[in-house]
Write a protein that holds these residues in place. Structure first.
Motif, PDB file in Angstrom:
ATOM      1  N   SER A   1       0.803  -1.237  -0.058  1.00 49.87           N
ATOM      2  CA  SER A   1       0.050  -0.024  -0.025  1.00 49.87           C
ATOM      3  C   SER A   1       0.973   1.421   0.011  1.00 49.87           C
ATOM      4  CB  SER A   1      -0.966   0.122   1.176  1.00 49.87           C
ATOM      5  OG  SER A   1      -0.150  -0.043   2.336  1.00 49.87           O
ATOM      6  N   HIS A   2       1.969   1.262   0.609  1.00 47.93           N
ATOM      7  CA  HIS A   2       2.949   2.418   0.727  1.00 47.93           C
ATOM      8  C   HIS A   2       3.458   2.664  -0.732  1.00 47.93           C
ATOM      9  CE1 HIS A   2       5.924   5.251   2.362  1.00 47.93           C
ATOM     10  NE2 HIS A   2       6.766   4.717   1.304  1.00 47.93           N
ATOM     11  N   CYS A   3       3.966   1.791  -1.744  1.00 49.06           N
ATOM     12  CA  CYS A   3       4.680   1.951  -2.838  1.00 49.06           C
ATOM     13  C   CYS A   3       3.314   2.451  -3.801  1.00 49.06           C
ATOM     14  CB  CYS A   3       5.393   0.740  -3.355  1.00 49.06           C
ATOM     15  SG  CYS A   3       6.555   0.710  -2.674  1.00 49.06           S
ATOM     16  N   ASN A   4       2.308   1.775  -3.660  1.00 50.11           N
ATOM     17  CA  ASN A   4       1.189   2.239  -4.626  1.00 50.11           C
ATOM     18  C   ASN A   4       0.406   3.413  -4.250  1.00 50.11           C
ATOM     19  OD1 ASN A   4      -1.049   1.602  -6.430  1.00 50.11           O
ATOM     20  ND2 ASN A   4      -2.305   0.580  -5.047  1.00 50.11           N
ATOM     21  N   ALA A   5       0.382   3.979  -2.923  1.00 49.19           N
ATOM     22  CA  ALA A   5      -0.230   5.107  -2.861  1.00 49.19           C
ATOM     23  C   ALA A   5       0.663   6.324  -2.955  1.00 49.19           C
ATOM     24  CB  ALA A   5      -0.277   5.321  -1.347  1.00 49.19           C
ATOM     25  N   HIS A   6       2.300   5.905  -3.146  1.00 52.94           N
ATOM     26  CA  HIS A   6       3.120   7.121  -3.460  1.00 52.94           C
ATOM     27  C   HIS A   6       3.289   7.031  -4.953  1.00 52.94           C
ATOM     28  CE1 HIS A   6       3.781   7.269   0.987  1.00 52.94           C
ATOM     29  NE2 HIS A   6       4.185   8.406   0.603  1.00 52.94           N
ATOM     30  N   LYS A   7       2.990   6.037  -5.561  1.00 50.80           N
ATOM     31  CA  LYS A   7       3.299   6.113  -6.976  1.00 50.80           C
ATOM     32  C   LYS A   7       2.086   6.683  -7.621  1.00 50.80           C
ATOM     33  CE  LYS A   7       3.287   3.315 -11.275  1.00 50.80           C
ATOM     34  NZ  LYS A   7       2.086   3.420 -11.437  1.00 50.80           N
ATOM     35  N   ALA A   8       0.748   6.282  -7.125  1.00 49.32           N
ATOM     36  CA  ALA A   8      -0.296   6.981  -7.469  1.00 49.32           C
ATOM     37  C   ALA A   8      -0.557   6.834  -8.954  1.00 49.32           C
ATOM     38  CB  ALA A   8      -0.390   8.414  -6.995  1.00 49.32           C
ATOM     39  N   THR A   9      -1.026   7.879  -9.574  1.00 44.10           N
ATOM     40  CA  THR A   9      -0.912   7.846 -11.256  1.00 44.10           C
ATOM     41  C   THR A   9       0.156   8.499 -11.958  1.00 44.10           C
ATOM     42  OG1 THR A   9      -2.061  10.063 -11.255  1.00 44.10           O
ATOM     43  CG2 THR A   9      -3.433   8.162 -10.834  1.00 44.10           C
ATOM     44  N   ARG A  10       1.202   8.771 -11.084  1.00 42.47           N
ATOM     45  CA  ARG A  10       2.579   9.055 -11.749  1.00 42.47           C
ATOM     46  C   ARG A  10       3.283   8.034 -12.737  1.00 42.47           C
ATOM     47  NH1 ARG A  10       3.131  10.418  -6.413  1.00 42.47           N
ATOM     48  NH2 ARG A  10       3.161  12.425  -5.781  1.00 42.47           N
ATOM     49  N   GLN A  11       3.824   8.474 -13.821  1.00 45.25           N
ATOM     50  CA  GLN A  11       4.533   7.601 -14.759  1.00 45.25           C
ATOM     51  C   GLN A  11       6.158   8.349 -15.005  1.00 45.25           C
ATOM     52  OE1 GLN A  11       2.085   6.424 -18.321  1.00 45.25           O
ATOM     53  NE2 GLN A  11       0.898   8.007 -17.634  1.00 45.25           N
ATOM     54  N   THR A  12       6.077   9.502 -14.401  1.00 45.32           N
ATOM     55  CA  THR A  12       7.511   9.935 -14.752  1.00 45.32           C
ATOM     56  C   THR A  12       7.686  10.868 -13.574  1.00 45.32           C
ATOM     57  OG1 THR A  12       6.737  11.914 -15.705  1.00 45.32           O
ATOM     58  CG2 THR A  12       7.397  10.086 -17.172  1.00 45.32           C
ATOM     59  N   GLY A  13       8.928  10.982 -13.425  1.00 44.80           N
ATOM     60  CA  GLY A  13       9.499  11.990 -12.433  1.00 44.80           C
ATOM     61  C   GLY A  13      10.847  12.816 -12.863  1.00 44.80           C
ATOM     62  N   TYR A  14      11.312  13.647 -12.231  1.00 43.33           N
ATOM     63  CA  TYR A  14      12.709  14.661 -12.203  1.00 43.33           C
ATOM     64  C   TYR A  14      13.677  14.109 -11.615  1.00 43.33           C
ATOM     65  CZ  TYR A  14      15.647  18.621 -12.749  1.00 43.33           C
ATOM     66  OH  TYR A  14      16.523  19.467 -13.151  1.00 43.33           O
ATOM     67  N   ASP A  15      14.912  13.685 -12.245  1.00 45.34           N
ATOM     68  CA  ASP A  15      15.895  13.158 -11.751  1.00 45.34           C
ATOM     69  C   ASP A  15      17.041  14.348 -11.580  1.00 45.34           C
ATOM     70  OD1 ASP A  15      18.099  11.773 -11.008  1.00 45.34           O
ATOM     71  OD2 ASP A  15      18.790  11.504 -13.170  1.00 45.34           O
ATOM     72  N   PRO A  16      17.029  14.440 -10.567  1.00 46.61           N
ATOM     73  CA  PRO A  16      18.034  16.044 -10.079  1.00 46.61           C
ATOM     74  C   PRO A  16      19.401  15.872 -10.518  1.00 46.61           C
ATOM     75  CG  PRO A  16      17.812  14.518  -8.084  1.00 46.61           C
ATOM     76  CD  PRO A  16      16.863  13.976  -9.203  1.00 46.61           C
ATOM     77  N   ILE A  17      19.887  14.621 -10.869  1.00 46.03           N
ATOM     78  CA  ILE A  17      21.217  14.261 -11.316  1.00 46.03           C
ATOM     79  C   ILE A  17      21.499  14.757 -12.851  1.00 46.03           C
ATOM     80  CG2 ILE A  17      23.345  12.610 -11.616  1.00 46.03           C
ATOM     81  CD1 ILE A  17      22.291  11.482  -8.779  1.00 46.03           C
TER      82      ILE A  17
END
Length: 119
Positions: free
Chosen positions: A57-73
């Motif tokens: 439930s933790h991973c599912n809730a935090h991923k939610a509907t996201r498909q991408t994200g910003y990599d700071p490196i």
């Protein structure tokens, strides 16, 4: 969306009954794991085995509907980890000293960022 019991059983079995994102075993969890859409239904993802993952439930809730994200490196937007096409050991490693999962590629780093409580 709740998937039917036979499909849930197939997804759980395929995962080794562990979260496909953090690898935590379901039998140690106080709550049942969820079958989640890797590509969310809101983005056109369908309910079929290649688009479903077994998730705590933790991973599912935090991923939610996201498909991408910003990599700071790399300072780029990258897709999140997809357990159907990506190998966990390529993108992540477990820091045995701290018990934390760390990303070792842009995909791994972004997935860890969006799975943390800091997202």
């Amino acid at each position: 969306m709740r998937v039917d019991d036979p499909l849930r059983g197939n997804i759980a079995h395929r995962s080794g009954e562990q979260c496909e994102y953090c690898h935590y075993p379901e039998h140690f969890s106080p709550s049942s794991f969820e079958v989640e859409h890797i590509i969310p239904r809101s983005a056109g993802g369908i309910t079929e085995t290649n688009n479903l993952a077994f998730a705590c439930s933790h991973c599912n809730a935090h991923k939610a509907t996201r498909q991408t994200g910003y990599d700071p490196i790399t300072e780029t937007d990258v897709r999140l980890f997809n357990p159907r096409i990506d190998m966990w050991t390529v993108h992540f490693y477990l820091d045995r000293g701290t018990g934390e999962i760390r990303g070792q590629t842009p995909i791994g780093r972004v997935t860890v960022i969006y799975a943390s409580d800091e997202c």
